[in-house]
Scaffold this motif. Sequence first.
Motif, mmCIF file in Angstrom:
data_model
loop_
_atom_site.group_PDB
_atom_site.id
_atom_site.type_symbol
_atom_site.label_atom_id
_atom_site.label_comp_id
_atom_site.label_asym_id
_atom_site.label_seq_id
_atom_site.Cartn_x
_atom_site.Cartn_y
_atom_site.Cartn_z
ATOM 1 N N GLN A 23 2.496 0.483 7.525
ATOM 2 C CA GLN A 23 2.715 -0.421 6.399
ATOM 3 C C GLN A 23 4.154 -0.934 6.285
ATOM 4 N N VAL A 24 5.100 -0.219 6.868
ATOM 5 C CA VAL A 24 6.503 -0.623 6.776
ATOM 6 C C VAL A 24 7.016 -1.151 8.113
ATOM 7 N N GLY A 25 6.411 -0.675 9.179
ATOM 8 C CA GLY A 25 6.786 -1.168 10.496
ATOM 9 C C GLY A 25 7.917 -0.428 11.165
ATOM 10 N N GLN A 47 6.773 4.679 -9.785
ATOM 11 C CA GLN A 47 6.537 4.329 -8.390
ATOM 12 C C GLN A 47 6.352 5.588 -7.544
ATOM 13 N N ALA A 48 7.149 6.636 -7.826
ATOM 14 C CA ALA A 48 6.991 7.894 -7.101
ATOM 15 C C ALA A 48 5.620 8.506 -7.381
ATOM 16 N N ASP A 49 5.129 8.369 -8.616
ATOM 17 C CA ASP A 49 3.782 8.847 -8.922
ATOM 18 C C ASP A 49 2.745 8.081 -8.112
ATOM 19 N N CYS A 50 2.926 6.757 -8.012
ATOM 20 C CA CYS A 50 1.996 5.933 -7.248
ATOM 21 C C CYS A 50 2.023 6.317 -5.770
ATOM 22 N N LEU A 51 3.211 6.514 -5.231
ATOM 23 C CA LEU A 51 3.332 6.924 -3.830
ATOM 24 C C LEU A 51 2.712 8.304 -3.606
ATOM 25 N N THR A 66 -5.774 2.653 -3.903
ATOM 26 C CA THR A 66 -5.431 1.610 -2.936
ATOM 27 C C THR A 66 -4.931 2.144 -1.600
ATOM 28 N N GLY A 67 -4.205 3.249 -1.632
ATOM 29 C CA GLY A 67 -3.599 3.761 -0.417
ATOM 30 C C GLY A 67 -2.537 2.826 0.150
ATOM 31 N N ASP A 68 -2.011 1.949 -0.691
ATOM 32 C CA ASP A 68 -1.123 0.872 -0.246
ATOM 33 C C ASP A 68 0.242 0.987 -0.909
ATOM 34 N N ILE A 69 1.298 1.098 -0.100
ATOM 35 C CA ILE A 69 2.661 1.155 -0.639
ATOM 36 C C ILE A 69 2.957 -0.070 -1.490
ATOM 37 N N ASN A 70 2.491 -1.245 -1.058
ATOM 38 C CA ASN A 70 2.772 -2.480 -1.790
ATOM 39 C C ASN A 70 2.156 -2.488 -3.182
#
Length: 278
Positions: free
Chosen positions: A92-94, A197-201, A264-268
């Motif tokens: 996802q980040v490359g 954001q850390a919770d989401c990650l 989502t499993g998505d960083i974005n």
Amino acid sequence: MRLRGVRGSRNIEDRRRVTGGGRARIGGVGLLIVLAVGYFAGIDVTPLLQQGLPQESAAPRELSAEEERASEFTSRVLATTEAVWGQVFPQQVGRPYEPPVLVLFSGQTASPCGGASGATGPFYCPADEKAYLDTEFFATLSRQLGASGDFAAAYVIAHEVAHHVQNELGILGQVNQRRQVVGQTEANALTVRLELQADCLSGVWARNVDGLLEPGDLEEALNAARMIGDDHLQRRAGQVPQPHSFTHGTSEQRARWFARGYQTGDINACDTFGARSL
């Protein structure tokens, strides 16, 4: 959480056999995360962190069976974060993911971000890219904060690793620079976005270890997120919630952003800084 068969991480620095962490001044980039996590446990540790901790003798001690189990559990959970972000980050980040070292301590320790005691709760220090954890916090989480279960404890570890992910993405440095030039209320608001954001990650991590989850694990993590919401902690301390002083977000926000990452499993999808509403 099914951790049997999961090999432990090598990125563990165990300081628990030696008491005393020395004296260290807090400063710069470390202030952001250490003070934020100080309130995580519902305790104002600002004076302690500003003054540093007293030097104690480096006397060796034996670890109890419970401490050994906590160490093994932490090491295996940390290994799952390495596996997940080692895969998700390039996809996802490359670019490759460089995992943090996790420092286990007992009572108190020192870091480039300042001295800390078990009362401050777990914290991440961007200066040395290490997460710090007194495993006694697991008991505090369960007995005092009402967040029991092994996956609740795993969520705490994943949350600190998520701060390292933010550091790898360059987010911590950007937020810290902004905090230096704004007032306290806005600085707190930025920290709330950082913590959510850390919770989401952490939720992204949870989605990717789904095969290790047992019935009830996900609810344990969501409950832990609720139990450490700013509004809940302030009510628990007999206070009327003061949104301007929040540094982590409400119980509802923390659980919702964790769930967003899991779904989502998505960083974005974890862009709390671009979100109009939290």
